[in-house]
Design an enzyme around this catalytic site. Structure first.
Site, PDB file in Angstrom:
ATOM      1  N   ASP A  87       0.854  -1.175   0.000  1.00 21.75           N
ATOM      2  CA  ASP A  87       0.000   0.000   0.000  1.00 21.75           C
ATOM      3  C   ASP A  87       0.901   1.239   0.000  1.00 21.75           C
ATOM      4  O   ASP A  87       2.069   1.174   0.383  1.00 21.75           O
ATOM      5  CB  ASP A  87      -0.872  -0.037   1.265  1.00 21.75           C
ATOM      6  CG  ASP A  87      -1.618   1.248   1.505  1.00 21.75           C
ATOM      7  OD1 ASP A  87      -2.321   1.703   0.585  1.00 21.75           O
ATOM      8  OD2 ASP A  87      -1.497   1.813   2.614  1.00 21.75           O
ATOM      9  N   ASP A  89      -0.310   5.087   0.784  1.00 21.15           N
ATOM     10  CA  ASP A  89      -0.592   6.130   1.770  1.00 21.15           C
ATOM     11  C   ASP A  89      -0.486   5.599   3.198  1.00 21.15           C
ATOM     12  O   ASP A  89      -1.095   4.573   3.540  1.00 21.15           O
ATOM     13  CB  ASP A  89      -1.984   6.702   1.541  1.00 21.15           C
ATOM     14  CG  ASP A  89      -2.097   7.417   0.203  1.00 21.15           C
ATOM     15  OD1 ASP A  89      -1.640   8.565   0.111  1.00 21.15           O
ATOM     16  OD2 ASP A  89      -2.633   6.812  -0.745  1.00 21.15           O
ATOM     17  N   GLU A  96      -1.617  10.775   3.875  1.00 18.54           N
ATOM     18  CA  GLU A  96      -2.708  10.386   2.999  1.00 18.54           C
ATOM     19  C   GLU A  96      -2.820  11.488   1.937  1.00 18.54           C
ATOM     20  O   GLU A  96      -3.179  12.623   2.242  1.00 18.54           O
ATOM     21  CB  GLU A  96      -4.022  10.273   3.786  1.00 18.54           C
ATOM     22  CG  GLU A  96      -4.047   9.156   4.812  1.00 18.54           C
ATOM     23  CD  GLU A  96      -4.224   7.778   4.176  1.00 18.54           C
ATOM     24  OE1 GLU A  96      -4.748   7.696   3.053  1.00 18.54           O
ATOM     25  OE2 GLU A  96      -3.835   6.786   4.828  1.00 18.54           O
ATOM     26  N   ARG A 132     -15.168  12.043  -1.126  1.00 20.14           N
ATOM     27  CA  ARG A 132     -14.005  12.906  -0.875  1.00 20.14           C
ATOM     28  C   ARG A 132     -13.506  13.583  -2.147  1.00 20.14           C
ATOM     29  O   ARG A 132     -13.166  14.773  -2.145  1.00 20.14           O
ATOM     30  CB  ARG A 132     -12.889  12.083  -0.230  1.00 20.14           C
ATOM     31  CG  ARG A 132     -13.149  11.726   1.224  1.00 20.14           C
ATOM     32  CD  ARG A 132     -12.075  10.802   1.763  1.00 20.14           C
ATOM     33  NE  ARG A 132     -12.182   9.464   1.182  1.00 20.14           N
ATOM     34  CZ  ARG A 132     -11.228   8.551   1.233  1.00 20.14           C
ATOM     35  NH1 ARG A 132     -10.079   8.827   1.824  1.00 20.14           N
ATOM     36  NH2 ARG A 132     -11.419   7.365   0.693  1.00 20.14           N
ATOM     37  N   SER A 176      -2.466   1.031  -4.709  1.00 19.53           N
ATOM     38  CA  SER A 176      -3.045   2.038  -3.818  1.00 19.53           C
ATOM     39  C   SER A 176      -4.489   2.343  -4.172  1.00 19.53           C
ATOM     40  O   SER A 176      -4.867   2.380  -5.356  1.00 19.53           O
ATOM     41  CB  SER A 176      -2.221   3.330  -3.902  1.00 19.53           C
ATOM     42  OG  SER A 176      -2.823   4.371  -3.174  1.00 19.53           O
ATOM     43  N   GLY A 177      -5.280   2.594  -3.144  1.00 18.31           N
ATOM     44  CA  GLY A 177      -6.621   3.126  -3.335  1.00 18.31           C
ATOM     45  C   GLY A 177      -6.579   4.622  -3.551  1.00 18.31           C
ATOM     46  O   GLY A 177      -7.620   5.263  -3.691  1.00 18.31           O
ATOM     47  N   LYS A 221      -7.063  -4.722  -4.834  1.00 19.67           N
ATOM     48  CA  LYS A 221      -5.730  -4.960  -4.274  1.00 19.67           C
ATOM     49  C   LYS A 221      -5.460  -6.458  -4.186  1.00 19.67           C
ATOM     50  O   LYS A 221      -4.350  -6.924  -4.476  1.00 19.67           O
ATOM     51  CB  LYS A 221      -5.603  -4.301  -2.895  1.00 19.67           C
ATOM     52  CG  LYS A 221      -5.519  -2.782  -2.955  1.00 19.67           C
ATOM     53  CD  LYS A 221      -5.156  -2.202  -1.595  1.00 19.67           C
ATOM     54  CE  LYS A 221      -4.924  -0.698  -1.690  1.00 19.67           C
ATOM     55  NZ  LYS A 221      -4.372  -0.124  -0.453  1.00 19.67           N
ATOM     56  N   ASP A 244      -1.994  -0.557   5.910  1.00 17.44           N
ATOM     57  CA  ASP A 244      -2.423  -0.019   7.201  1.00 17.44           C
ATOM     58  C   ASP A 244      -3.922   0.099   7.360  1.00 17.44           C
ATOM     59  O   ASP A 244      -4.430   0.231   8.474  1.00 17.44           O
ATOM     60  CB  ASP A 244      -1.806   1.362   7.423  1.00 17.44           C
ATOM     61  CG  ASP A 244      -2.457   2.419   6.538  1.00 17.44           C
ATOM     62  OD1 ASP A 244      -3.028   3.389   7.080  1.00 17.44           O
ATOM     63  OD2 ASP A 244      -2.420   2.277   5.304  1.00 17.44           O
ATOM     64  N   ASN A 247      -8.945  -1.381   3.565  1.00 20.77           N
ATOM     65  CA  ASN A 247      -8.937  -1.821   2.170  1.00 20.77           C
ATOM     66  C   ASN A 247      -7.706  -2.656   1.825  1.00 20.77           C
ATOM     67  O   ASN A 247      -7.584  -3.168   0.711  1.00 20.77           O
ATOM     68  CB  ASN A 247      -9.070  -0.632   1.213  1.00 20.77           C
ATOM     69  CG  ASN A 247      -7.904   0.333   1.291  1.00 20.77           C
ATOM     70  OD1 ASN A 247      -7.293   0.493   2.348  1.00 20.77           O
ATOM     71  ND2 ASN A 247      -7.605   0.989   0.197  1.00 20.77           N
TER      72      ASN A 247
END
Length: 297
Positions: A87, A89, A96, A132, A176-177, A221, A244, A247
């Site tokens: 991942d 962020d 983030e 967001r 990454s998301g 992922k 972390d 997701n």
């Protein structure tokens, strides 16, 4: 069976001192400890003989829970992994990115609250991401580069982790998301060979407030882990995943070694190992790499 029990701590004395309480705890679960092998100033490797990994892990984590020591317990054989899926962020980097963009847009408090809840698994990730990103509508594209230059920093040990594993024949994949604008740059900075993330839709010289579909989240992922392992002809036991947030749970659960880095409680509770105290080079020590093996250039 032969089990690897690895202790890593930012305190040079902590790992050694942990042995005093660890030995009797392991004896209580009928595990026999061999002579420790130093991996560097802050890391120790123990070869443990026991019937199963789970009782050894439970005993070690319980007795060391109040110490600044990260613990990894796994089968001795096969601990060197050939695929790293990480991942970005708050794992490879210390922020983030969407929260930092929100700061430039003047909506950081609102966005950060949603980010935190999504990473804790309290919100649907895809819906939370759309909400967001909508708040970023109209943000000048120039602010993306500004956010990267001013806010994005590799976490300590990230480059050494990636460079050491790839120098030893592994593939390192950043998934990454977050957004491809950042993953492409972070991947290059850390030495990842590939990256995958979401795409922010543009409208002229600013953000449109939308994100490309389909959104890369938990299942994507996991798909990245499975696809990359299959492409390399690897069993999932030969893979390592680190993250972390909620997701990241699917890929952490499926990988041969799933590690929670400074993670949310839901992730820490389900990972094979946690890194709460040391830096990302702990993942190398977990695989049996000594400091002398690290690639630091």
């Amino acid at each position: 069976m032969q089990i690897a029990l690895t202790l890593v701590s930012p305190d040079p004395d902590a790992a050694q001192q942990a042995l005093a309480v660890l030995a009797p705890a392991l004896a209580g679960c009928h595990a026999r400890v061999k002579e420790p092998r130093p991996l560097g100033p802050v890391a120790l490797d123990l070869l443990v003989e026991a019937d199963a990994v789970a009782p050894v892990r439970a005993a070690a984590e319980a007795v060391l829970s109040d110490r600044a020591v990260d613990v990894c317990v796994q089968p001795w054989n096969g601990r060197r992994k050939r695929l790293l899926i990480a991942d970005m962020d708050s794992t490879i980097i210390g922020c983030e990115c969407i929260d930092e963009l929100a700061d430039f847009a003047g909506v950081k408090d609102q966005v950060s609250e949603i980010t935190e809840r999504a990473m804790r698994g309290e919100l649907d990730f895809e819906a939370a991401l759309r909400e967001r990103v909508a708040m970023l509508k109209g943000l000048p594209l120039a602010d993306l580069q500004r956010a990267y230059d001013e806010r994005v920093r590799l976490n300590r040990g990230a480059r050494i982790l990636v460079r050491t594993m790839t120098a030893n024949g592994a593939k390192a994949f950043l998934v990454s998301g977050g957004f491809s604008f950042f993953t492409s740059r972070v991947a290059q900075a850390a030495g990842f060979q590939a990256d995958r993330a979401n795409t922010l839709i543009e409208a002229g010289d600013s953000l449109a407030g939308t994100v490309g579909e389909p959104i890369l989240g938990r299942e994507a992922k996991l798909a990245a882990l499975n696809e990359e392992a299959a492409a390399l002809g690897l069993d999932l036991a030969e893979t390592l995943a680190v993250g972390d947030g909620a997701n990241d749970l699917a890929m952490i659960g499926a990988a041969g070694l799933g590690v929670a880095y400074r993670a949310k409680p839901i992730v820490a509770a389900q990972a094979d190992a946690k890194v709460d105290h040391a830096d990302l080079t702990a993942l190398l020590h977990f695989q049996g790499y000594a400091v002398s093996d690290f690639v630091t250039d």
